[in-house]
Design a protein around this motif. Structure first.
Motif, mmCIF file in Angstrom:
data_model
loop_
_atom_site.group_PDB
_atom_site.id
_atom_site.type_symbol
_atom_site.label_atom_id
_atom_site.label_comp_id
_atom_site.label_asym_id
_atom_site.label_seq_id
_atom_site.Cartn_x
_atom_site.Cartn_y
_atom_site.Cartn_z
ATOM 1 N N LYS A 78 25.752 -24.503 40.181
ATOM 2 C CA LYS A 78 26.302 -23.534 41.130
ATOM 3 C C LYS A 78 25.296 -22.430 41.436
ATOM 4 O O LYS A 78 25.136 -21.994 42.576
ATOM 5 C CB LYS A 78 27.595 -22.953 40.575
ATOM 6 N N GLU A 84 29.095 -21.556 44.758
ATOM 7 C CA GLU A 84 30.026 -21.226 43.680
ATOM 8 C C GLU A 84 31.185 -22.206 43.613
ATOM 9 O O GLU A 84 31.713 -22.492 42.539
ATOM 10 C CB GLU A 84 30.547 -19.797 43.876
ATOM 11 N N SER A 85 31.596 -22.725 44.767
ATOM 12 C CA SER A 85 32.739 -23.650 44.804
ATOM 13 C C SER A 85 32.280 -25.101 44.861
ATOM 14 O O SER A 85 32.955 -25.960 45.428
ATOM 15 C CB SER A 85 33.627 -23.341 46.010
ATOM 16 N N LEU A 88 35.243 -28.811 41.985
ATOM 17 C CA LEU A 88 36.663 -28.468 41.925
ATOM 18 C C LEU A 88 37.299 -29.109 40.699
ATOM 19 O O LEU A 88 36.838 -30.143 40.205
ATOM 20 C CB LEU A 88 37.388 -28.953 43.180
ATOM 21 N N ASN A 96 33.325 -30.571 45.742
ATOM 22 C CA ASN A 96 34.023 -29.944 46.867
ATOM 23 C C ASN A 96 33.387 -30.443 48.172
ATOM 24 O O ASN A 96 32.223 -30.142 48.442
ATOM 25 C CB ASN A 96 33.901 -28.430 46.756
ATOM 26 N N ALA A 99 31.436 -28.092 50.329
ATOM 27 C CA ALA A 99 30.148 -27.576 49.872
ATOM 28 C C ALA A 99 29.063 -28.646 49.865
ATOM 29 O O ALA A 99 27.888 -28.337 50.063
ATOM 30 C CB ALA A 99 30.293 -26.980 48.467
#
Length: 962
Positions: A78, A84-85, A88, A96, A99
């Motif tokens: 990350k 950051e996301s 998941l 994700n 992303a």
């Protein structure tokens, strides 16, 4: 937006909007993190369990270090990627899609929606090519398996695209696809033949001949082997024959007489199809051939076999040569069997009054004719299906004699041109065998042969010679027969009595008469110890009956005799042995190879579906069984295994519907083996508990074995309802009814179920005694590895460490090194024993490894217990809680009691972590689930005490206890 590239290597790219598309570094320090992302990407939206990731990347680390390493990997990814996301989920981690995207996920999605062209464009090289990680053997194995699967997917997609292009007359497009396949598989005969064929069709014979030279060089120089003669034969024909002007669309039907085979490109079945729709699909056949004059009839059949020896154009020659190659697997393209003439055999008319000929001569004739590369035997299962539609189906297998008149009627309905009618007569001390090929539409005899056998011992040789003459009659040359002919005494058996026993055994097995079938097979091998097919049938039987040592002995004997068998039977025997020994992927590949040569094989798709089902790949299993039902919609086994596959998907109503379809076809199956229990399970999860109980109740009459199974099912149903008093009574009845010689495994299972119910009642001493008795039975009889895992876990949990260790030692000796499930069983029981010895970290490590192969509830519960003992109470609590999800995975077998008690364990762990809301919810789940159950159960009492304790701690009220 980030993009992960996994085909041809491993790298991350950024979109131009994010600052360019150059790949990020793949240095050694970053390789593990990128590999971590590759695993998540390959798993797609469903995600990957944390425990599996720990086992793949940090197998040598203890639990705390491995979990820390995983968290650090996520943090570094990350941070370094500025997303950051990026990942998941908590227990099931997934990328994700907002992303990061990946080529492997897009590839799988393209295949799922049927966009093969997009999929093959995404495939730029082998998955994770050149990517290796030190100290991560689990990751290396996973990579190899995933790489093999993806390579197979792209090969099939390319073949389908090539076939589609050829069918549209786009030979250049087809050549492009085959050339790409040739770079991936330069030595595969079917790829070489197909590429040469399409190059010739596109008008580039020189390139086709050049590719043949390349193939021969590769095989001889690189492998020091002999090339497939089909390639040389095709090259020679291309050199010799004049070029043929091709029409814009290549249609093989222009050079063949009216087809009598199945449709060459069946319409795919819809995702869900009604039973009536299935029946319609299986009866679809080409139009009947137009009536032909008698003199033209024999020429028609000869045309199907001799045209390869006449100049009839490149298209015809290629079809026949491809039929001789090892694999012609183009989806939707006309296959080898589709170019074969169907022959429908009658039952041999036995005029001797000697029952030894019943069934045996039928089997011998079919075995002989199946060796021909130019004819296909119309399967008896399809005959049965047609008779059912004609409302003339026999009440039992073999109950209706298929004479010439009835066979002709069936053949005309199915579009089959030719019937084989045979008879055997007694003349003084000799026997006269007669066989006629008859035109189904007119009854005209196309060809007739007879052969005398002076003694009964010469009958099989006489049949062998008779079949060879028939093959000559339909136009096969002596050279072709010599290349595709094993003497019948070698391919089957010289003993007519042995063949008779084997044929009767096959009928008995099909009728569900397991023990009589075994006895008949044993009599067959006693009469002829080199009867390979009978040995293979016994290997199948003993594995099915959980007696591996005997199963292996008979399979080994059959495999030593493979050179006596035809190509078809060699593949069948090898596939059966691989399947039952747990090598199901190998079995699937062997059966697909069989289908490449014999696309209309009557049973191969069903066997493939069964292996997919046992691999817990229900979607592939369902697809395979739909293919099988197109060939035979009257076999109830297909619907039963479809039902099990739907259960694996949680589609309970579909499962119930298919069980009911099977029982409508053969009602006595409802009480055969474990089918009653499985059907009741489907009803229970379809929201019909009363119907499930009624199904179980129906077993409480009949044989002792049947009643024992009924009581066991009712006991397991009582447990899920919290009625352990009833469960104890049911299991006691099951134990009493299952005692007796050769019933040790069944009795031991029932005793373990009884022990689990007694423990829940608080009767620890009684439970221990039952487990000891089960262990004593283990010492007396052979128990399969899976049950040793069940028994060993129960003993270890009860503190009987010496007995559990003895079981583990035996399991290690019996486990096959090439069987993944066996290895998982050894690891799991090793973990339980380590846990009982107080070695929590070792136990967690072993169980994590087991869980990567076997993610069943029984292994998950053991892993949860070990993780809890290492001090990671939060993870352990979540594992326990997850056990109640998907009850189909544990209801009705040895994992049931462990799952039912899991909420209590989860609550205790949450309480240790001072997470009182989650602890309270877990305890309340116990009381809610068993609201109508017994009130004095150990789990209920402990949950009540715990809730009272939480009430005192938090000063809040709990729901009123029962």
């Amino acid at each position: 937006m980030l993009r992960l590239r996994t085909f041809g290597g491993l790298s991350i790219e950024r979109s131009t909007e994010d600052g360019g598309g150059a790949p990020t570094s793949t240095a050694t320090a970053a390789r593990r993190r990128l590999a971590f992302l590759a695993v998540l990407a390959a798993s797609g939206p469903r995600g990957t369990p944390r425990d599996k990731l720990l086992a793949l990347f940090w197998p040598e680390s203890d639990s705390d270090k491995a979990r820390h390493a995983l968290d650090q990997t996520l943090y570094s990814l990350k941070r370094d990627l500025g997303a950051e996301s990026l990942v998941l989920g908590r227990e099931e981690l997934a990328i994700n899609p907002a992303a990061m995207t990946s080529d492997v996920e897009d590839f799988k999605a393209a295949l799922a929606r049927g966009d093969r062209a997009a999929a093959v464009e995404l495939y730029t090289g082998p998955f994770l090519d050149g990517v290796f990680l030190s100290g991560a053997g689990g990751f290396e194995r996973w990579t190899e398996e995933e790489r093999t699967r993806l390579t197979r997917d792209v090969e099939l997609a390319l073949e389908a695209l090539a076939a589609d292009a050829a069918s549209r007359g786009d030979h250049a497009g087809s050549v492009q696809r085959w050339q790409r396949l040739a770079t991936m598989e330069p030595r595969k005969t079917r790829v070489v033949l197909s590429l040469m064929s399409e190059l010739a069709a596109a008008g580039d014979r020189a390139a086709a001949l050049k590719h043949a030279e390349i193939y021969h060089t590769l095989i001889r120089d690189d492998l020091d082997a002999e090339p497939n003669p089909a390639v040389a034969a095709l090259a020679e024909r291309l050199r010799r024959e004049p070029a043929v002007v091709k029409s814009p669309r290549r249609t093989l039907d222009r050079v063949s007489v009216t087809p009598v085979s199945e449709p060459t490109k069946p319409t795919p079945a819809p995702a869900l199809v009604s039973e009536s729709a299935v029946a319609v699909e299986t009866t679809t056949v080409p139009a009947l051939p137009a009536p032909q004059p008698r003199r033209a009839t024999i020429e028609w059949l000869r045309h199907r076999t001799t045209r390869a020896y006449r100049v009839a154009g490149v298209a015809v020659a290629l079809v026949l040569l491809l039929a001789l190659s090892l694999a012609w697997m183009l989806a939707g393209k006309r296959r080898a069997d589709s170019e074969r003439a169907w022959i429908l055999p009658t039952d041999v008319e036995n005029r001797t009054r000697d029952s030894i000929f019943d069934g045996a001569l039928d089997a011998a004739l079919i075995a002989g004719l199946q060796q021909s590369p130019y004819v296909s035997i119309f399967p008896r299962s399809r005959v049965q299906q047609t008779l059912t539609r004609m409302q003339r189906a026999p009440s039992s297998p073999g109950g209706l004699h298929l004479d010439e008149a009835l066979a002709r009627e069936v053949a005309q309905r199915e579009g089959v041109h030719t019937v084989l009618a045979a008879s055997v007569d007694r003349i003084d001390s000799s026997y006269m065998l007669t066989a006629r090929l008859v035109e189904a539409a007119t009854g005209v005899t196309i060809a007739a042969e007879s052969r005398r056998a002076n003694r009964r011992a010469e009958i099989i040789d006489a049949v062998d010679d008779l079949v060879r003459r028939l093959r000559h009659d339909i136009g096969e040359s002596s050279d072709v027969i010599a290349r595709h002919d094993l003497p019948l005494p070698q391919a089957t058996t010289r003993s007519l009595e042995a063949l008779h026993k084997y044929a009767d055994g096959q009928h008995a097995w099909a009728a569900g008469q397991r023990t009589p079938a075994r006895e008949l097979y044993l009599e067959a091998v006693a009469l002829d110890s080199d009867f390979a097919l009978a040995h293979a049938a016994l290997g199948f039987y003993y594995y099915w009956n959980n007696d591996r040592p005997k199963g292996d002995a008979y399979f080994d004997h059959a495999l030593r005799l493979l050179d006596r068998l035809t190509d078809r039977e060699r593949l069948q025997v090898r596939a059966s042995a691989e399947s039952w020994r747990g090598n199901r992927e190998s079995a699937i590949e062997l059966r697909k190879a069989l289908l490449a040569i014999y696309p209309n094989d009557p049973a191969a798709w069903g066997s493939i579906g069964y292996d997919y089902m046992r691999l817990h790949r229900p979607n592939e299993s369902i697809a395979a069984y739909r293919e099988q039902i197109k060939r035979d919609s009257t076999d109830p086994t297909n619907y039963i295994n479809l039902a099990i596959s739907y259960l694996q998907l949680g589609r309970h109503d579909d499962a119930v519907r298919h069980y009911q379809r099977a029982f409508a076809l053969q009602p006595d199956l409802l009480k055969l083996d474990n089918l009653n229990h499985e059907y009741g399970k489907a009803l229970l999860f379809a929201g019909k508990p009363d119907e499930a109980r009624a199904v179980y109740d129906s077993m409480l009459v009949g044989s002792a074995d049947q009643r024992a199974r009924g009581h066991r099912s009712l006991g397991l149903l009582a447990m899920i309802r919290g009625r352990y008093g009833e469960a104890v009574d049911r299991f006691r009845e099951a134990v009493l009814l299952s005692q007796g010689p050769s019933r040790e495994l069944t009795e031991a299972r029932n005793r373990l179920f009884l022990a689990s119910a007694q423990q829940e009642r608080g009767w620890g001493d009684s439970a221990t005694a039952e487990m000891r008795t089960a262990h004593a039975l283990f010492r007396r009889a052979y128990f399969e590895p899976m049950f040793l895992w069940y028994l060993g876990k129960a003993l270890a949990r009860d503190g009987q460490l010496a007995l559990a260790t003895e079981v583990l030692d035996t399991l290690r000796k019996r486990a096959r090194a090439d069987n993944p499930q066996d290895r998982a069983n050894v690891l799991a029981l090793g973990g339980e024993v380590a846990l009982a010895q107080g070695r929590a970290d070792s136990a967690a490590h072993l169980l994590q490894l087991a869980y990567t192969v076997d993610s069943s509830s029984l292994v998950k519960e053991s892993l949860a217990s070990a993780v809890a003992r290492t001090g990671d109470v939060a993870t352990a609590a979540r594992l326990y809680e997850s056990l109640l999800a998907g009850a189909e995975s544990w209801y009705g077998w040895e994992g049931e009691q462990y799952a039912l008690a899991a909420p209590l364990a989860a609550g205790a762990l949450y309480e240790r972590a001072n997470d009182l809301p989650h602890a309270r919810a877990a305890y309340e789940r116990v009381l809610t689930r068993w609201a109508q159950g017994d009130t004095d159960l150990v789990t209920i009492r402990a949950s009540r005490v715990a809730l009272e304790r939480i009430r005192r701690k938090s000063g809040t009220l709990t729901p009123s206890a029962r």
